[in-house]
Design a protein around this motif. Structure first.
Motif, PDB file in Angstrom:
ATOM      1  N   LYS A 131       0.879  -1.177   0.037  1.00 23.33           N
ATOM      2  CA  LYS A 131      -0.095  -0.119   0.138  1.00 23.33           C
ATOM      3  C   LYS A 131       0.725   0.985  -0.013  1.00 23.33           C
ATOM      4  CE  LYS A 131      -3.914  -2.038   2.423  1.00 23.33           C
ATOM      5  NZ  LYS A 131      -4.509  -2.168   3.742  1.00 23.33           N
ATOM      6  N   ASP A 132       0.372   2.227  -0.504  1.00 28.04           N
ATOM      7  CA  ASP A 132       0.953   3.681  -0.382  1.00 28.04           C
ATOM      8  C   ASP A 132       2.100   3.733  -1.075  1.00 28.04           C
ATOM      9  OD1 ASP A 132      -1.254   4.601   1.417  1.00 28.04           O
ATOM     10  OD2 ASP A 132       0.112   3.626   3.020  1.00 28.04           O
ATOM     11  N   VAL A 133       2.483   2.926  -2.336  1.00 28.54           N
ATOM     12  CA  VAL A 133       3.348   3.146  -3.284  1.00 28.54           C
ATOM     13  C   VAL A 133       2.737   2.969  -4.661  1.00 28.54           C
ATOM     14  CG1 VAL A 133       5.602   1.985  -4.116  1.00 28.54           C
ATOM     15  CG2 VAL A 133       5.130   1.882  -1.683  1.00 28.54           C
ATOM     16  N   ARG A 134       3.166   3.999  -5.606  1.00 25.46           N
ATOM     17  CA  ARG A 134       2.665   3.817  -6.755  1.00 25.46           C
ATOM     18  C   ARG A 134       3.185   2.827  -7.685  1.00 25.46           C
ATOM     19  NH1 ARG A 134       5.536   8.738  -8.896  1.00 25.46           N
ATOM     20  NH2 ARG A 134       6.969   8.148  -7.327  1.00 25.46           N
ATOM     21  N   LEU A 135       2.269   2.189  -8.571  1.00 21.41           N
ATOM     22  CA  LEU A 135       2.815   1.070  -9.441  1.00 21.41           C
ATOM     23  C   LEU A 135       3.503   1.606 -10.565  1.00 21.41           C
ATOM     24  CD1 LEU A 135       2.735  -1.936 -10.178  1.00 21.41           C
ATOM     25  CD2 LEU A 135       0.509  -1.742 -11.009  1.00 21.41           C
ATOM     26  N   LEU A 136       4.830   1.496 -10.586  1.00 20.91           N
ATOM     27  CA  LEU A 136       5.277   2.046 -11.746  1.00 20.91           C
ATOM     28  C   LEU A 136       5.808   0.828 -12.600  1.00 20.91           C
ATOM     29  CD1 LEU A 136       7.335   4.918 -10.237  1.00 20.91           C
ATOM     30  CD2 LEU A 136       5.311   5.000 -11.212  1.00 20.91           C
ATOM     31  N   PRO A 137       6.369   1.126 -13.872  1.00 26.34           N
ATOM     32  CA  PRO A 137       6.809  -0.273 -14.618  1.00 26.34           C
ATOM     33  C   PRO A 137       7.970  -0.504 -14.278  1.00 26.34           C
ATOM     34  CG  PRO A 137       5.876   1.722 -16.252  1.00 26.34           C
ATOM     35  CD  PRO A 137       5.788   2.126 -14.689  1.00 26.34           C
ATOM     36  N   PRO A 138       8.506  -1.771 -14.681  1.00 28.24           N
ATOM     37  CA  PRO A 138       9.790  -2.313 -13.990  1.00 28.24           C
ATOM     38  C   PRO A 138      10.918  -1.534 -14.284  1.00 28.24           C
ATOM     39  CG  PRO A 138       8.368  -4.072 -14.955  1.00 28.24           C
ATOM     40  CD  PRO A 138       7.701  -2.756 -15.217  1.00 28.24           C
ATOM     41  N   HIS A 139      11.053  -1.014 -15.586  1.00 29.29           N
ATOM     42  CA  HIS A 139      12.110  -0.062 -15.957  1.00 29.29           C
ATOM     43  C   HIS A 139      12.265   1.079 -15.004  1.00 29.29           C
ATOM     44  CE1 HIS A 139      15.191   1.034 -18.827  1.00 29.29           C
ATOM     45  NE2 HIS A 139      14.962   1.987 -18.701  1.00 29.29           N
ATOM     46  N   CYS A 140      11.243   1.454 -14.361  1.00 30.48           N
ATOM     47  CA  CYS A 140      11.479   2.815 -13.268  1.00 30.48           C
ATOM     48  C   CYS A 140      12.119   2.332 -12.290  1.00 30.48           C
ATOM     49  CB  CYS A 140       9.891   3.184 -13.208  1.00 30.48           C
ATOM     50  SG  CYS A 140       9.131   4.104 -14.312  1.00 30.48           S
ATOM     51  N   MET A 141      12.408   1.022 -12.064  1.00 33.09           N
ATOM     52  CA  MET A 141      13.164   0.667 -10.825  1.00 33.09           C
ATOM     53  C   MET A 141      14.646   1.185 -11.019  1.00 33.09           C
ATOM     54  SD  MET A 141      11.131  -0.510  -8.857  1.00 33.09           S
ATOM     55  CE  MET A 141       9.782   0.574  -9.656  1.00 33.09           C
ATOM     56  N   ARG A 142      15.064   1.191 -12.359  1.00 28.70           N
ATOM     57  CA  ARG A 142      16.264   1.520 -12.582  1.00 28.70           C
ATOM     58  C   ARG A 142      16.473   2.824 -12.749  1.00 28.70           C
ATOM     59  NH1 ARG A 142      20.823  -0.088 -15.900  1.00 28.70           N
ATOM     60  NH2 ARG A 142      21.232   1.178 -17.872  1.00 28.70           N
ATOM     61  N   HIS A 143      15.564   3.855 -12.969  1.00 27.16           N
ATOM     62  CA  HIS A 143      15.426   5.104 -12.913  1.00 27.16           C
ATOM     63  C   HIS A 143      15.554   5.391 -11.353  1.00 27.16           C
ATOM     64  CE1 HIS A 143      14.090   6.748 -16.806  1.00 27.16           C
ATOM     65  NE2 HIS A 143      13.867   5.723 -16.915  1.00 27.16           N
ATOM     66  N   THR A 144      14.941   4.743 -10.561  1.00 22.40           N
ATOM     67  CA  THR A 144      14.879   4.889  -9.072  1.00 22.40           C
ATOM     68  C   THR A 144      16.410   4.816  -8.614  1.00 22.40           C
ATOM     69  OG1 THR A 144      12.630   4.226  -8.723  1.00 22.40           O
ATOM     70  CG2 THR A 144      14.033   4.059  -6.927  1.00 22.40           C
ATOM     71  N   TYR A 145      17.027   3.712  -9.015  1.00 24.13           N
ATOM     72  CA  TYR A 145      18.284   3.384  -8.329  1.00 24.13           C
ATOM     73  C   TYR A 145      19.393   4.626  -9.121  1.00 24.13           C
ATOM     74  CZ  TYR A 145      23.122   1.298  -9.164  1.00 24.13           C
ATOM     75  OH  TYR A 145      24.500   0.961  -9.275  1.00 24.13           O
ATOM     76  N   ILE A 146      19.187   5.123 -10.354  1.00 21.78           N
ATOM     77  CA  ILE A 146      20.091   6.149 -10.757  1.00 21.78           C
ATOM     78  C   ILE A 146      19.992   7.398  -9.954  1.00 21.78           C
ATOM     79  CG2 ILE A 146      20.716   7.730 -12.577  1.00 21.78           C
ATOM     80  CD1 ILE A 146      20.314   5.143 -14.384  1.00 21.78           C
ATOM     81  N   THR A 147      18.530   7.615  -9.610  1.00 26.21           N
ATOM     82  CA  THR A 147      18.220   8.808  -8.872  1.00 26.21           C
ATOM     83  C   THR A 147      18.823   8.784  -7.496  1.00 26.21           C
ATOM     84  OG1 THR A 147      16.165   9.295 -10.335  1.00 26.21           O
ATOM     85  CG2 THR A 147      16.233  10.361  -8.137  1.00 26.21           C
ATOM     86  N   HIS A 158      16.373  12.004 -11.769  1.00 25.85           N
ATOM     87  CA  HIS A 158      15.281  12.865 -11.440  1.00 25.85           C
ATOM     88  C   HIS A 158      15.479  13.477 -10.194  1.00 25.85           C
ATOM     89  CE1 HIS A 158      13.154  10.565 -14.657  1.00 25.85           C
ATOM     90  NE2 HIS A 158      13.752   9.568 -14.101  1.00 25.85           N
ATOM     91  N   ILE A 159      15.288  14.875  -9.983  1.00 28.03           N
ATOM     92  CA  ILE A 159      15.567  15.356  -8.910  1.00 28.03           C
ATOM     93  C   ILE A 159      14.067  15.223  -8.109  1.00 28.03           C
ATOM     94  CG2 ILE A 159      16.291  17.673  -7.651  1.00 28.03           C
ATOM     95  CD1 ILE A 159      18.701  16.280  -9.092  1.00 28.03           C
ATOM     96  N   LYS A 160      14.064  14.521  -7.006  1.00 23.35           N
ATOM     97  CA  LYS A 160      13.109  14.467  -6.263  1.00 23.35           C
ATOM     98  C   LYS A 160      12.643  15.603  -5.429  1.00 23.35           C
ATOM     99  CE  LYS A 160      10.778  11.471  -7.020  1.00 23.35           C
ATOM    100  NZ  LYS A 160       9.864  11.090  -8.130  1.00 23.35           N
ATOM    101  N   ASP A 161      11.300  15.763  -5.023  1.00 20.71           N
ATOM    102  CA  ASP A 161      11.229  16.990  -3.923  1.00 20.71           C
ATOM    103  C   ASP A 161      11.767  16.760  -2.765  1.00 20.71           C
ATOM    104  OD1 ASP A 161       9.146  17.891  -5.988  1.00 20.71           O
ATOM    105  OD2 ASP A 161       7.484  16.911  -5.064  1.00 20.71           O
ATOM    106  N   GLU A 162      11.956  15.667  -2.382  1.00 29.32           N
ATOM    107  CA  GLU A 162      12.863  15.384  -1.086  1.00 29.32           C
ATOM    108  C   GLU A 162      14.320  15.732  -1.233  1.00 29.32           C
ATOM    109  OE1 GLU A 162      12.237  11.193   0.553  1.00 29.32           O
ATOM    110  OE2 GLU A 162      10.800  10.989  -0.879  1.00 29.32           O
ATOM    111  N   VAL A 163      14.786  15.578  -2.495  1.00 22.15           N
ATOM    112  CA  VAL A 163      16.344  16.006  -2.595  1.00 22.15           C
ATOM    113  C   VAL A 163      16.579  17.603  -2.674  1.00 22.15           C
ATOM    114  CG1 VAL A 163      18.370  15.976  -4.059  1.00 22.15           C
ATOM    115  CG2 VAL A 163      16.745  13.823  -3.743  1.00 22.15           C
ATOM    116  N   THR A 164      15.289  18.048  -3.300  1.00 23.59           N
ATOM    117  CA  THR A 164      15.437  19.771  -3.495  1.00 23.59           C
ATOM    118  C   THR A 164      15.120  20.291  -2.225  1.00 23.59           C
ATOM    119  OG1 THR A 164      13.031  19.505  -4.309  1.00 23.59           O
ATOM    120  CG2 THR A 164      14.786  19.617  -5.879  1.00 23.59           C
TER     121      THR A 164
END
Length: 368
Positions: free
Chosen positions: A300-316, A345-351
């Motif tokens: 719960k409380d986590v957006r369902l993103l495509p598998p490739h977005c896990m790679r984006h998450t890693y790099i971010t 991706h510069i996330k809101d938390e990072v900024t």
């Protein structure tokens, strides 16, 4: 004496006026009917020799037929292009080529103008073709007509002269999970292969094609490394095992301590491949996607993103942790930094953290 020669030189006949005629098939019209061309000579031998030379020139691309349609030339281009790209890429080109032939195929090469290209692409947008499809069609059409220009079949490639195609929607941006979402996933993902694969994908940034090509031997627990040496690719719906996306894709990724448990689970529960399909082949990506979605939807409380977005998450997350771009590029298996930067991706938390850090710096400066 008339007759059809067995070696493919065509039908030979003596015409009433005394000349010899060789009629050969040089292709097909759009309706499937054979396209024929006649060569003449004073003697049977000279007519046959001229016909043989004409066919050699056609095969070498030296004969320019102003009646040549785009679909006829595009098919020739497609056959010649085989071997220049990976088999999976080549197979994917067939779909793009089909759209090109449907749109401009019946037009003669020498008649295609920039306005024809623009109108064809505009029609695709109106038909709600995706941005990716429209982009690929334009790029392939450019390659085909550039080759035709180089061979002297057309005077100028019209594609570079066209205006930019306006899409209905802005380009989609690949998203990445927030640090909070990652924390929830690590806590609540199920204790299954899919659950641990998601954890490992976030921690190591591997592509789905690389994940599905993993064998237990590729998980080196002794040295704490993930060895990426191969990847899967699809040809007409069938899974094949091959090389990584580029030479830079062959790499060893350190397994972070937080992902060690997942690495152990996947190594111990794998067969010939970590994710195995039928006939001891790697699992089909669509099947993996079903397992992936099922695991994700249990959290719960986590957006369902495509598998490739896990790679984006890693790099971010690597970027947010202060890891240099060059290092991220190597770990992600990118050939150049430009690709790596496109994943960040510069996330809101990072900024927000940056704003706090800047505020502290300014406060210290103001006290001096």
């Amino acid at each position: 004496m008339a007759g059809k020669r067995a070696n493919g030189e065509g039908s030979v006949r003596l015409r009433p006026e005394g000349r010899w005629e060789v009629t050969m098939m040089i292709g097909y019209y759009d309706d499937g009917k054979p396209k024929r061309h006649s060569i003449y000579g004073r003697t049977q031998k000279s007519a046959i020799e001229k016909a043989a030379e004409y066919r050699r020139q056609i095969e070498n691309g030296k004969i320019i037929d102003k009646r040549l349609t785009l679909s006829e030339y595009a098919e020739r281009w497609y056959k010649e292009y085989k071997g220049q790209v990976k088999l999976s890429t080549y197979a994917g080109y067939r779909f793009t080529l089909m759209i090109i032939n449907q749109t401009w195929g019946k037009k003669r090469l020498c008649d295609i103008k920039p306005s024809d290209v623009e109108n064809g692409l505009k029609k695709m947008v109106e038909e709600d073709r995706s941005r990716s499809v429209v982009t690929k069609v334009k790029a392939m059409l450019h390659q085909i007509l550039r080759k035709a220009e180089a061979n002297g079949i057309i005077d100028k490639n019209p594609v570079p002269l066209t205006q930019k195609t306006k899409m209905k929607t802005p380009p989609s941006k690949k998203d990445s999970l927030s640090l909070t979402e990652v924390g929830i996933l690590y806590q609540e993902l199920p204790d299954t292969r899919a659950g641990h694969a998601i954890r490992l994908s976030i921690a190591c940034g591997i592509r789905t094609q690389e994940l599905l090509a993993l064998t237990p031997e590729h998980i080196d627990l002794e040295n704490g490394e993930l060895c990426i040496e191969q990847a899967i690719f699809m040809v007409r719906g069938s899974v094949h095992l091959g090389e990584t996306k580029s030479a830079a894709g062959v790499r060893k990724i350190p397994i972070p301590p937080i992902a060690k448990e997942s690495a152990v689970f996947l190594k111990n529960n794998g067969k010939k491949f970590i994710f195995q399909g039928r006939n001891e082949k790697p699992m089909n990506p669509s099947t993996y996607r079903n397992h992936y979605n099922a695991a994700f939807e249990m959290v719960k409380d986590v957006r369902l993103l495509p598998p490739h977005c896990m790679r984006h998450t890693y790099i971010t997350l690597m970027q947010a942790s202060g890891v240099p771009v060059e290092t991220i590029k190597t770990l992600a298996g990118h050939s150049d930094k430009t690709t790596t930067l496109g994943y960040m991706h510069i996330k809101d938390e990072v900024t927000a953290q940056a704003a706090v850090a800047l505020s502290k710096t300014l406060e210290q400066a103001s006290k001096k």
